[in-house]
Design a protein around this motif. Structure first.
Motif, short mmCIF file in Angstrom:
data_model
loop_
_atom_site.label_atom_id
_atom_site.label_comp_id
_atom_site.label_asym_id
_atom_site.label_seq_id
_atom_site.Cartn_x
_atom_site.Cartn_y
_atom_site.Cartn_z
N SER A 339 0.85 -1.20 0.00
CA SER A 339 0.00 0.00 0.00
C SER A 339 0.88 1.24 0.00
CB SER A 339 -0.92 0.01 1.22
OG SER A 339 -1.82 1.10 1.17
N LEU A 340 0.76 2.04 -1.07
CA LEU A 340 1.54 3.28 -1.23
C LEU A 340 0.60 4.45 -1.51
CD1 LEU A 340 4.41 1.87 -3.49
CD2 LEU A 340 4.56 2.41 -1.06
N ARG A 341 -0.51 4.50 -0.85
CA ARG A 341 -1.49 5.54 -1.07
C ARG A 341 -1.00 6.92 -0.61
NH1 ARG A 341 -6.78 4.53 -1.72
NH2 ARG A 341 -7.37 6.15 -0.22
N ASN A 342 -1.41 7.93 -1.34
CA ASN A 342 -1.15 9.32 -0.97
C ASN A 342 0.34 9.59 -0.75
OD1 ASN A 342 -1.87 11.99 -0.44
ND2 ASN A 342 -2.12 11.61 1.75
N ASN A 343 1.14 9.30 -1.77
CA ASN A 343 2.56 9.64 -1.77
C ASN A 343 2.83 10.62 -2.91
OD1 ASN A 343 4.44 8.02 0.22
ND2 ASN A 343 2.75 6.64 -0.32
N ASN A 344 4.09 10.78 -3.27
CA ASN A 344 4.47 11.72 -4.33
C ASN A 344 4.93 11.00 -5.59
OD1 ASN A 344 3.88 13.97 -2.81
ND2 ASN A 344 5.97 14.19 -2.00
N LYS A 368 -2.09 -1.05 -3.62
CA LYS A 368 -2.88 0.18 -3.52
C LYS A 368 -2.02 1.38 -3.88
CE LYS A 368 -6.12 -1.53 -0.01
NZ LYS A 368 -6.71 -1.28 1.34
N LEU A 369 -2.48 2.16 -4.85
CA LEU A 369 -1.72 3.32 -5.33
C LEU A 369 -2.59 4.57 -5.38
CD1 LEU A 369 0.08 1.51 -8.29
CD2 LEU A 369 1.15 2.24 -6.14
N GLY A 370 -3.75 4.54 -4.78
CA GLY A 370 -4.68 5.65 -4.84
C GLY A 370 -4.14 6.93 -4.23
N LEU A 371 -4.69 8.07 -4.71
CA LEU A 371 -4.35 9.42 -4.24
C LEU A 371 -2.94 9.83 -4.61
CD1 LEU A 371 -6.01 9.37 -0.69
CD2 LEU A 371 -7.00 10.03 -2.88
N ASN A 372 -2.28 9.08 -5.50
CA ASN A 372 -1.04 9.54 -6.11
C ASN A 372 -1.39 10.29 -7.40
OD1 ASN A 372 1.54 8.49 -4.70
ND2 ASN A 372 0.18 6.70 -4.69
N LYS A 373 -0.77 11.44 -7.62
CA LYS A 373 -1.06 12.25 -8.81
C LYS A 373 0.07 12.06 -9.82
CE LYS A 373 -3.75 15.66 -6.22
NZ LYS A 373 -3.92 17.09 -5.86
N LEU A 374 -0.21 11.26 -10.84
CA LEU A 374 0.80 10.92 -11.83
C LEU A 374 0.91 11.99 -12.90
CD1 LEU A 374 0.00 7.15 -12.40
CD2 LEU A 374 1.37 8.19 -10.59
#
Length: 477
Positions: A339-344, A368-374
């Protein structure tokens, strides 16, 4: 000279000898214990007697509630302190009441090989018992304050009973404790004892406890040895920084002692100074690590050997910028949840994710990769989006992975818009190649047709008849 020896003997040696006990030194070791041969004869009406070879010691045998009271009286075992060591063998009692005044003056109190269900009452204050042996009685329960007033206690033997909890005893001072052969003893109770460094265990190798109901450690009834429980205690005491280390599960392999897998919780919610890197080294056999809510920027420590057993990594709400350090790590082969949610994270290396064998582990893997802005571009639309759509059931928060540079979700990206320039140029190349192939085919067909007409009719069709002769035409003639 003989006169001098006589004086020395009378003044020094004789008084010292008079102070030595006249009992058998084998009576007292750590605790007072007598064999069945020391009991009163079977036909004796008094079931207690003082021992001639052991000073201030007595034994009672084959007693119940009533014959024990009678035996203490007829055996002259009273609260006057003349008897300091007492062994009661084969007592059949529903309850053992330890408020009896006789017990207060005993230094060695032993009750063994009986049938006692429960210990009730409370030792009186200033009771001087230093050794208490209540082994092999089938005792199931102590009242909460039964032993708290034994301030001189140095040895407590509760072995071979049916206890589920270690009863409370004095809070300070060294005590040797024997709780072996209690099949229902819970590890949660023993663990509390381990927090007292002055407590030592007798028969430690044969002391086990049940792992059931122990702080939800394990969902099993497997037994743990005291040595394993000590490792758990050391694990919690020596955990990394302000993290908490707890057992996660019990791993059982036939023919081997059970081992425990470890869970490490370093969630920054509890910290004032948040972590900036992954903790190293991890405790042996760590399978779960929670580093959420910190300021961690990289996953490079995952290559550390102490991470070889890690299968669950929760790193939400950090500053992690890339998943590239995951490549080549043991974690990528073993993980079950990442889970790596909400990172940069701005770029996803799709080739790295494509190499994951999602059915390799016993449990289905999840990412889980949600809330990351690619940063979304043509490659994101053509590669990562396609991968994501094929793994929706493995990426539960796929709908929360969004683009930084455009207002869109990754799963909704339009390839025709993001890849427009490159796609048109590619189409023109295809058109040119197609046209060239058609022209070549047409030219070959025309030459073949002209040759056939020339051979059959003797003339060249237009436009071959109008074309000037070339130096190489003689080859055809």
């Amino acid at each position: 000279m003989l006169y001098i020896y006589t004086i020395v003997y009378c003044l020094l040696i004789a008084p010292a000898l008079s102070l030595l006990p006249d009992d058998d030194s084998s009576c007292y070791h750590r605790c007072f214990h007598q064999h069945a041969e020391a009991c009163p004869p079977p036909g004796s009406l008094c079931r207690c007697r003082q021992l001639p070879n052991c000073k201030r010691a007595a034994v009672c045998c084959d007693v119940n509630k009533f014959t024990l009271t009678e035996g203490l009286g007829c055996g002259n075992i009273s609260s006057d302190g003349l008897v300091e060591a007492l062994h009661i063998r084969n007592a059949t009692l529903d309850v053992l009441n330890i408020t009896h005044p006789v017990w207060r003056r005993l230094r060695f109190m032993t009750i063994t090989d009986g049938q006692i269900k429960q210990v009730v009452g409370e030792f009186a204050k200033h009771t001087i018992v230093s050794c208490l042996n209540l082994s092999s009685n089938g005792i199931q329960k102590f009242e909460p304050r039964s032993l708290v007033n034994l301030f001189n206690l140095s040895y407590l033997d509760l072995s071979n009973n049916n206890l589920t909890d270690v009863p409370r005893f004095k809070m300070e001072g060294a005590v040797t404790l024997d709780i072996s052969q209690n099949p229902s003893m819970l590890c949660s109770s023993v663990k509390d004892i381990l927090s007292r460094p002055e407590i030592s265990f007798n028969n430690e190798n044969s002391t086990t406890c049940s792992s059931a109901k122990t702080f939800q450690w394990f969902n099993s009834t497997e037994f743990l040895a005291i040595s394993q429980l000590k490792l758990l205690h050391e694990l919690e005491k020596n955990c990394f920084g302000k993290c908490t280390c707890e057992p996660y599960r019990l791993d059982m392999v036939m023919g081997k002692s059970p081992t425990f897998a470890v869970e490490v919780n370093c969630s920054g919610v509890k910290f004032e100074n948040k972590l900036t890197s992954l903790p190293t080294p991890l405790p042996p056999r760590t399978v779960l690590l929670d580093i959420s809510n910190n300021n961690i920027t990289s996953l490079k420590e995952l290559s550390d050997p102490s991470y070889q057993y890690l299968t669950y990594l929760y790193a939400d709400n950090n500053q992690i910028s890339s998943i590239q350090p995951l490549e080549g790590t043991a974690f990528m082969n073993n993980f079950e949840s990442l889970s790596l949610r909400n990172n940069n994270i701005k770029t996803i290396e799709t080739y790295l994710l494509s190499n994951i064998k999602f059915y390799r582990t016993a449990e289905p893997r999840h990412i889980k990769l949600g809330l990351n802005k690619l940063h979304c571009d043509c490659q994101t639309a053509m590669e990562f989006k396609v991968w994501l759509l094929t793994k929706i059931h493995r990426v539960p928060d796929y709908n929360e992975i969004v683009c930084e540079n455009i207002n869109a979700k990754v799963v909704e990206l339009d390839q025709t818009k993001l890849c427009q320039g490159d796609q048109d140029w590619t189409d023109y190349i295809y058109y040119i190649i197609t046209a060239e192939v058609l022209l070549l085919v047409g030219l070959i067909a025309k030459v073949s047709y002209d040759y056939w007409v020339f051979k059959t009719a003797g003339y060249l069709p237009w436009p071959a008849s109008k074309m000037p002769k070339l130096p190489c035409d003689w080859l055809c003639e």
